[in-house]
Write a protein that holds these residues in place. Structure first.
Motif, PDB file in Angstrom:
ATOM      1  N   SER A   1       2.301   0.255  10.424  1.00  0.00           N
ATOM      2  CA  SER A   1       2.156   1.242   9.357  1.00  0.00           C
ATOM      3  C   SER A   1       3.411   2.100   9.221  1.00  0.00           C
ATOM      4  O   SER A   1       3.836   2.427   8.102  1.00  0.00           O
TER       5      SER A   1
ATOM      6  N   HIS B   1       2.648   4.478  -3.464  1.00  0.00           N
ATOM      7  CA  HIS B   1       2.819   5.934  -3.469  1.00  0.00           C
ATOM      8  C   HIS B   1       4.127   6.325  -4.155  1.00  0.00           C
ATOM      9  O   HIS B   1       4.337   7.501  -4.460  1.00  0.00           O
TER      10      HIS B   1
ATOM     11  N   ALA C   1       5.834   2.123   5.898  1.00  0.00           N
ATOM     12  CA  ALA C   1       6.153   3.351   5.184  1.00  0.00           C
ATOM     13  C   ALA C   1       7.666   3.495   5.014  1.00  0.00           C
ATOM     14  O   ALA C   1       8.148   3.888   3.932  1.00  0.00           O
TER      15      ALA C   1
ATOM     16  N   LYS D   1       0.833  -1.208   0.000  1.00  0.00           N
ATOM     17  CA  LYS D   1       0.000   0.000   0.000  1.00  0.00           C
ATOM     18  C   LYS D   1       0.864   1.253   0.000  1.00  0.00           C
ATOM     19  O   LYS D   1       0.601   2.214  -0.750  1.00  0.00           O
ATOM     20  N   GLU D   2       1.914   1.266   0.802  1.00  0.00           N
ATOM     21  CA  GLU D   2       2.816   2.414   0.857  1.00  0.00           C
ATOM     22  C   GLU D   2       3.673   2.509  -0.400  1.00  0.00           C
ATOM     23  O   GLU D   2       3.941   3.603  -0.901  1.00  0.00           O
TER      24      GLU D   2
END
Length: 273
Positions: free
Chosen positions: A176, A22, A180, A18-19
């Motif tokens: 999280s 980006h 990241a 998910k990170e």
């Protein structure tokens, strides 16, 4: 650039992907999983999914084909003897597949602990070094998840947080934040042959927990150390380094780590506030 991620359907793996989205395009990511059906949502995002089983070496070489970077998430198997064998399979397959760079998620400050889990991580790091492949060791700190064992809802209800006596200090961090930081490392150059201790830059204690819970709930909550509290988590915590700190995680994040108050808020839920 092709970034191959093992254990991609696990909690940490999904957070990392998910990170990572980006930073890079979906077609630069390969998600390796044991159960293909568990990765349907990843395929829907345009991420390639490959079968990968640490117990099946043939599957590993095929899964790692073309990897410029391999994120090797350590095995979750409860038997460290089995885990060591699985890790050996991954490392050998990475050599055969001519992986360009191995990034391994170990455990923070393993030299300061004396349990089989930390010996496993040190042995795995040593084996990776012997391959001659550029590496990055991402030594993850204690997950903040451990706090779920404290039964915060009971503490709020009774006004007492029951813990085993001791001078407890913690460098725990959220998944999280770890994800990241790891995603950032995966997406850029400059991290070859480096080791990062991904822990909080300052420790917190159970006293901080009760004061923060009191602040969040508006109820007075006291710390209650009693010998009768015999949860396995306290025995585990005594055997690992939960107090050493490092600025590596905040440096890689480029921001402060998630504060304790925000972590506790997520565990107790809005209904308790």
């Amino acid at each position: 650039m092709s970034i191959v991620i093992t254990g991609a359907s696990g909690r940490l793996g999904r957070f990392i992907i998910k990170e990572l989205l980006h930073h890079v395009q979906p077609d630069q990511i390969v998600a390796c999983v044991r159960q293909m059906e568990s990765a349907a949502s990843l395929e829907e995002q345009g991420i390639a999914v490959r079968f990968c089983n640490y117990d099946e070496p043939a599957s590993l070489k095929e899964a790692f084909a073309g990897a410029s970077r391999l994120l090797f998430i350590s095995s979750p198997h409860p038997d460290d003897t089995v885990r060591l064998r699985q890790h050996a399979h991954v490392i050998e397959a990475a050599k055969k597949a001519n992986v360009g760079h191995i990034l391994y998620t170990g455990f923070a400050f393993p030299e300061h602990s004396d349990i089989s889990m930390t010996h496993l991580h040190l042995a795995t790091e040593h084996a990776i070094r012997t391959t001659g492949i550029p590496y990055t060791f991402l030594r993850s700190g204690l997950y903040m998840d451990f706090i779920e064992a404290l039964d915060l809802h009971a503490a709020i209800s009774t006004g007492n947080l029951r813990v085993h006596p001791g001078s407890w200090q913690f460098n725990a961090v959220t998944r999280s934040d770890l994800a990241a930081a790891i995603a950032g490392v995966l997406s850029v150059e400059g991290h070859s042959n480096k080791t990062y201790e991904l822990v909080a830059p300052a420790v917190w204690s159970f006293d901080n927990v009760v004061s923060t819970l009191s602040e969040l709930t508006g109820k007075p909550i006291s710390l209650c150390p009693i010998n009768e509290v015999q949860h396995w988590i306290f025995s585990f915590l005594r055997k690992i380094d939960t107090a050493s700190t490092s600025g590596d995680l905040e440096h890689l994040l480029g921001r402060p780590v998630t504060p304790l108050i925000e972590s506790l808020r997520s565990y107790i839920g809005a209904s308790q506030i």
